[in-house]
Design a protein around this motif. Structure first.
Motif, PDB file in Angstrom:
ATOM      1  N   THR A  63      52.549  57.787  55.987  1.00  0.00           N
ATOM      2  CA  THR A  63      53.012  59.133  55.650  1.00  0.00           C
ATOM      3  C   THR A  63      52.298  60.170  56.496  1.00  0.00           C
ATOM      4  N   LEU A  64      50.984  60.007  56.680  1.00  0.00           N
ATOM      5  CA  LEU A  64      50.228  60.956  57.495  1.00  0.00           C
ATOM      6  C   LEU A  64      50.733  60.952  58.934  1.00  0.00           C
ATOM      7  N   GLU A  65      51.001  59.771  59.466  1.00  0.00           N
ATOM      8  CA  GLU A  65      51.493  59.689  60.842  1.00  0.00           C
ATOM      9  C   GLU A  65      52.852  60.368  60.963  1.00  0.00           C
ATOM     10  N   LYS A  66      53.719  60.185  59.995  1.00  0.00           N
ATOM     11  CA  LYS A  66      55.029  60.842  60.016  1.00  0.00           C
ATOM     12  C   LYS A  66      54.869  62.353  60.000  1.00  0.00           C
ATOM     13  N   LYS A  67      53.964  62.844  59.151  1.00  0.00           N
ATOM     14  CA  LYS A  67      53.722  64.287  59.076  1.00  0.00           C
ATOM     15  C   LYS A  67      53.135  64.808  60.381  1.00  0.00           C
ATOM     16  N   LEU A  68      52.218  64.033  60.980  1.00  0.00           N
ATOM     17  CA  LEU A  68      51.625  64.439  62.248  1.00  0.00           C
ATOM     18  C   LEU A  68      52.680  64.509  63.342  1.00  0.00           C
ATOM     19  N   VAL A  69      53.530  63.504  63.438  1.00  0.00           N
ATOM     20  CA  VAL A  69      54.594  63.508  64.453  1.00  0.00           C
ATOM     21  C   VAL A  69      55.521  64.703  64.230  1.00  0.00           C
ATOM     22  N   ASN A  70      55.850  65.001  62.990  1.00  0.00           N
ATOM     23  CA  ASN A  70      56.688  66.161  62.673  1.00  0.00           C
ATOM     24  C   ASN A  70      56.005  67.452  63.129  1.00  0.00           C
ATOM     25  N   PHE A  71      54.704  67.578  62.851  1.00  0.00           N
ATOM     26  CA  PHE A  71      53.935  68.750  63.271  1.00  0.00           C
ATOM     27  C   PHE A  71      53.946  68.871  64.797  1.00  0.00           C
ATOM     28  N   LEU A  72      53.717  67.768  65.483  1.00  0.00           N
ATOM     29  CA  LEU A  72      53.703  67.783  66.946  1.00  0.00           C
ATOM     30  C   LEU A  72      55.040  68.236  67.516  1.00  0.00           C
ATOM     31  N   GLN A  73      56.119  67.720  66.945  1.00  0.00           N
ATOM     32  CA  GLN A  73      57.454  68.050  67.447  1.00  0.00           C
ATOM     33  C   GLN A  73      57.845  69.485  67.117  1.00  0.00           C
ATOM     34  N   HIS A  74      57.687  69.874  65.871  1.00  0.00           N
ATOM     35  CA  HIS A  74      58.246  71.146  65.423  1.00  0.00           C
ATOM     36  C   HIS A  74      57.308  72.331  65.602  1.00  0.00           C
ATOM     37  N   ASP A  75      56.034  72.149  65.357  1.00  0.00           N
ATOM     38  CA  ASP A  75      55.105  73.280  65.447  1.00  0.00           C
ATOM     39  C   ASP A  75      54.553  73.464  66.855  1.00  0.00           C
ATOM     40  N   LEU A  76      54.283  72.362  67.554  1.00  0.00           N
ATOM     41  CA  LEU A  76      53.707  72.451  68.897  1.00  0.00           C
ATOM     42  C   LEU A  76      54.717  72.192  70.007  1.00  0.00           C
ATOM     43  N   SER A  77      55.939  71.829  69.646  1.00  0.00           N
ATOM     44  CA  SER A  77      57.020  71.579  70.613  1.00  0.00           C
ATOM     45  C   SER A  77      56.647  70.521  71.648  1.00  0.00           C
ATOM     46  N   ILE A  78      55.948  69.472  71.185  1.00  0.00           N
ATOM     47  CA  ILE A  78      55.615  68.353  72.063  1.00  0.00           C
ATOM     48  C   ILE A  78      56.879  67.502  72.196  1.00  0.00           C
ATOM     49  N   PRO A  79      57.306  67.204  73.420  1.00  0.00           N
ATOM     50  CA  PRO A  79      58.529  66.411  73.601  1.00  0.00           C
ATOM     51  C   PRO A  79      58.424  65.030  72.947  1.00  0.00           C
ATOM     52  N   VAL A  80      59.537  64.555  72.430  1.00  0.00           N
ATOM     53  CA  VAL A  80      59.596  63.244  71.781  1.00  0.00           C
ATOM     54  C   VAL A  80      59.119  62.154  72.740  1.00  0.00           C
ATOM     55  N   ALA A  81      59.504  62.251  74.000  1.00  0.00           N
ATOM     56  CA  ALA A  81      59.093  61.239  74.976  1.00  0.00           C
ATOM     57  C   ALA A  81      57.574  61.175  75.099  1.00  0.00           C
ATOM     58  N   SER A  82      56.911  62.309  75.048  1.00  0.00           N
ATOM     59  CA  SER A  82      55.449  62.335  75.122  1.00  0.00           C
ATOM     60  C   SER A  82      54.827  61.676  73.899  1.00  0.00           C
ATOM     61  N   ILE A  83      55.380  61.967  72.742  1.00  0.00           N
ATOM     62  CA  ILE A  83      54.871  61.377  71.506  1.00  0.00           C
ATOM     63  C   ILE A  83      55.080  59.870  71.533  1.00  0.00           C
ATOM     64  N   GLU A  84      56.228  59.432  72.034  1.00  0.00           N
ATOM     65  CA  GLU A  84      56.506  57.990  72.100  1.00  0.00           C
ATOM     66  C   GLU A  84      55.525  57.271  73.023  1.00  0.00           C
ATOM     67  N   ILE A  85      55.157  57.905  74.134  1.00  0.00           N
ATOM     68  CA  ILE A  85      54.164  57.311  75.036  1.00  0.00           C
ATOM     69  C   ILE A  85      52.851  57.111  74.295  1.00  0.00           C
ATOM     70  N   ALA A  86      52.424  58.133  73.597  1.00  0.00           N
ATOM     71  CA  ALA A  86      51.165  58.048  72.858  1.00  0.00           C
ATOM     72  C   ALA A  86      51.245  57.004  71.752  1.00  0.00           C
TER      73      ALA A  86
END
Length: 62
Positions: A4-27
């Protein structure tokens, strides 16, 4: 399966910081070696700025 924490973190990265999905997937692919270090992996690969990294750590502390 993501925690759940990881899902929330990914959501924060995408929506609040506008980190591209491709970047998150690499990490996420590299986090298997160090599961608790997703924010550091993003920074290590130049996918977030130092300022964004601090925002991520601030978010995680909440």
């Amino acid at each position: 399966m993501k925690s759940t924490l990881e899902k929330k973190l990914v959501n924060f990265l995408q929506h609040d910081l506008s980190i591209p999905v491709a970047s998150i997937e690499i990490a996420l692919r590299h986090r298997e070696q160090t599961p608790s270090l997703l924010p550091m992996i993003l920074w290590q690969y130049g996918l977030v700025t130092l300022e964004q990294l601090q925002l991520i750590f601030d978010w995680l502390e909440q």
